[in-house]
Design a protein around this motif. Structure first.
Motif, short mmCIF file in Angstrom:
data_model
loop_
_atom_site.label_atom_id
_atom_site.label_comp_id
_atom_site.label_asym_id
_atom_site.label_seq_id
_atom_site.Cartn_x
_atom_site.Cartn_y
_atom_site.Cartn_z
N ARG A 48 0.96 -1.20 0.08
CA ARG A 48 0.01 -0.14 -0.02
C ARG A 48 0.88 1.30 -0.02
N ARG A 49 1.94 1.06 0.93
CA ARG A 49 2.90 2.49 0.79
C ARG A 49 3.41 2.80 -0.31
N ALA A 50 3.97 1.54 -1.17
CA ALA A 50 4.48 1.63 -2.56
C ALA A 50 3.52 2.31 -3.40
N MET A 51 2.39 1.84 -3.28
CA MET A 51 1.03 2.50 -4.34
C MET A 51 0.70 3.94 -4.34
N ALA A 74 -7.44 5.62 1.47
CA ALA A 74 -8.11 6.88 1.60
C ALA A 74 -7.34 7.61 2.79
N LEU A 75 -7.31 7.13 3.96
CA LEU A 75 -6.58 7.73 5.16
C LEU A 75 -5.28 7.88 5.04
N ALA A 76 -4.49 6.98 4.28
CA ALA A 76 -3.24 7.02 3.81
C ALA A 76 -2.83 8.28 2.72
N LEU A 77 -3.71 8.44 2.15
CA LEU A 77 -3.51 9.62 1.04
C LEU A 77 -3.62 10.77 1.73
N ALA A 78 -4.64 11.04 2.57
CA ALA A 78 -5.07 12.12 3.40
C ALA A 78 -3.97 12.62 4.36
N HIS A 84 -8.12 16.50 -0.82
CA HIS A 84 -9.51 15.85 -0.71
C HIS A 84 -9.78 14.45 -1.16
N VAL A 85 -10.19 13.66 -0.49
CA VAL A 85 -9.98 12.14 -0.84
C VAL A 85 -11.61 11.58 -0.76
N VAL A 86 -12.01 11.13 -1.96
CA VAL A 86 -13.25 10.25 -1.79
C VAL A 86 -12.79 8.88 -2.26
N GLY A 87 -13.57 8.19 -1.26
CA GLY A 87 -13.48 6.73 -1.57
C GLY A 87 -14.81 6.27 -1.91
N VAL A 88 -14.68 5.07 -2.90
CA VAL A 88 -16.00 4.46 -3.49
C VAL A 88 -15.96 2.94 -3.16
N ASP A 89 -16.64 2.29 -2.78
CA ASP A 89 -16.78 0.82 -2.76
C ASP A 89 -18.04 0.41 -3.10
N LEU A 90 -18.23 -1.02 -3.43
CA LEU A 90 -19.55 -1.71 -3.56
C LEU A 90 -20.09 -2.22 -2.49
N THR A 91 -19.45 -2.34 -1.17
CA THR A 91 -20.12 -3.04 -0.09
C THR A 91 -20.46 -2.23 0.93
N ASN A 101 -13.68 4.41 10.71
CA ASN A 101 -12.09 4.64 10.85
C ASN A 101 -11.80 5.97 10.49
N VAL A 102 -12.40 6.41 9.51
CA VAL A 102 -12.18 7.96 9.04
C VAL A 102 -12.47 8.79 10.35
N ALA A 103 -13.65 8.63 11.08
CA ALA A 103 -14.13 9.30 12.08
C ALA A 103 -12.83 9.34 13.47
N ALA A 104 -12.63 7.99 13.46
CA ALA A 104 -11.49 7.84 14.45
C ALA A 104 -10.35 8.50 14.35
N ALA A 105 -10.27 8.85 12.79
CA ALA A 105 -8.79 9.26 12.70
C ALA A 105 -8.78 10.83 12.76
N GLY A 106 -9.97 11.45 12.96
CA GLY A 106 -10.20 12.82 12.89
C GLY A 106 -10.20 13.44 11.19
N GLN A 107 -10.52 12.33 10.21
CA GLN A 107 -10.36 12.98 9.02
C GLN A 107 -11.80 13.13 8.10
N SER A 108 -12.66 13.49 9.02
CA SER A 108 -13.97 13.48 8.38
C SER A 108 -14.18 14.45 7.42
N ALA A 109 -13.36 15.72 7.52
CA ALA A 109 -13.36 16.82 6.74
C ALA A 109 -12.79 16.63 5.33
N ARG A 110 -11.86 15.65 5.36
CA ARG A 110 -11.15 15.56 4.01
C ARG A 110 -11.27 14.27 3.43
N VAL A 111 -12.09 13.06 4.14
CA VAL A 111 -12.28 11.94 3.31
C VAL A 111 -13.76 11.57 3.59
N GLN A 112 -14.38 11.40 2.14
CA GLN A 112 -15.68 11.26 2.29
C GLN A 112 -15.88 9.83 1.38
#
Length: 256
Positions: A48-51, A74-78, A84-91, A101-112
């Motif tokens: 993941r870090r390499a990507m 998404a959190l690693a990017l932020a 600003h990071v938007v994450g999309v998933d099927l599940t 996880n986003v809320a716990a990391a305090g990144q809700s303003a930057r990751v949706q």
């Protein structure tokens, strides 16, 4: 770019080819991060870090993370400086865990996080400055068409990077990988996570092998180029167990 908050319902957009992946991963949301490390011999974080390292030097103002799952990428990017990071998933189960996880990391303003299919993304053309996707192409019916859809939503010049499992090309390591994926993974999954982990462990090895029989690495690189990417590169990692790929969205006149 319009801000999106919360998790958008996905039920109406799921088609038959996506149903299997959704059913497979729905029970795993709360334990997926541990499972990913188990499935990858503890290498998932390194891959993941390499990507992410292919994207962050560009300092993108907006990034789309496709197959975002529990929002680890998404959190690693932020955290790494993406605007600003938007994450999309099927599940939905994965997205709900990701939202926590986003809320716990305090990144809700930057990751949706939003629900959607990679084959039909709910975003405008050229909306994002960069894009990442993880463990995606094995779960779509038409990988090349999906790559073209990913190309559609990024601007010309944008960097796109991906992470995927790989079957080791070296026969010696491939034999050990085959043994691990066909025996250790299912048994270990059962012992550590019950039936849902057993099903994933049993599925993964044959799924990876089958994917690369149909779509070998050379084909995949060419498919990126046909989808509209240039300067496509690939790095085989961890004795062939992981694959990081990257490329840059070609100008419209150069896309094929």
């Amino acid at each position: 770019m319009a801000e999106r908050t919360g998790v958008v319902p996905v039920g109406a957009i799921v088609e038959q080819e996506n149903r299997f992946a959704q059913d497979l991963f729905t029970p795993l949301g709360s334990r997926y991060d541990r499972l990913a490390e188990w499935l990858s011999f503890g290498q998932n974080g390194r891959w993941r870090r390499a990507m992410v390292g292919k994207v962050l030097p560009e300092r993108p103002a907006s990034v789309l993370d496709v197959a975002s799952g529990t929002a680890g990428v998404a959190l690693a990017l932020a955290r790494g400086g993406a605007g600003h990071v938007v994450g999309v998933d099927l599940t939905l189960g994965m997205l709900q865990r990701g939202q926590a996880n986003v809320a716990a990391a305090g990144q809700s303003a930057r990751v949706q996080l939003v629900a959607g299919r990679a084959e039909q993304l709910p975003f405008a053309t050229a909306e994002f400055d960069a894009l990442t996707f993880t463990y995606l192409l094995r779960y779509v019916s038409d990988p090349e068409a999906t790559l073209a859809e990913l190309a559609r939503v990024v601007r010309p010049g944008a960097v796109v990077a991906s992470l995927e499992f790989l079957a080791p090309p070296n026969p010696f390591w491939r034999a050990w990988w085959w043994l691990y994926t066909r025996t250790v993974l299912p048994l270990g999954g059962w012992l550590t996570g019950g039936r849902s982990w057993f099903e994933v462990g049993k599925f993964l090895g044959p799924n990876i092998s089958g994917h690369y029989r149909r779509y070998p690495l050379d084909w995949t690189i060419a498919a990126w180029e046909r989808a509209g990417f240039e300067d496509v590169g690939a790095r085989v990692m961890s004795l062939g167990g992981g694959l990081v790929m990257w490329g840059r969205r070609a100008p419209a006149a150069a896309a094929r």
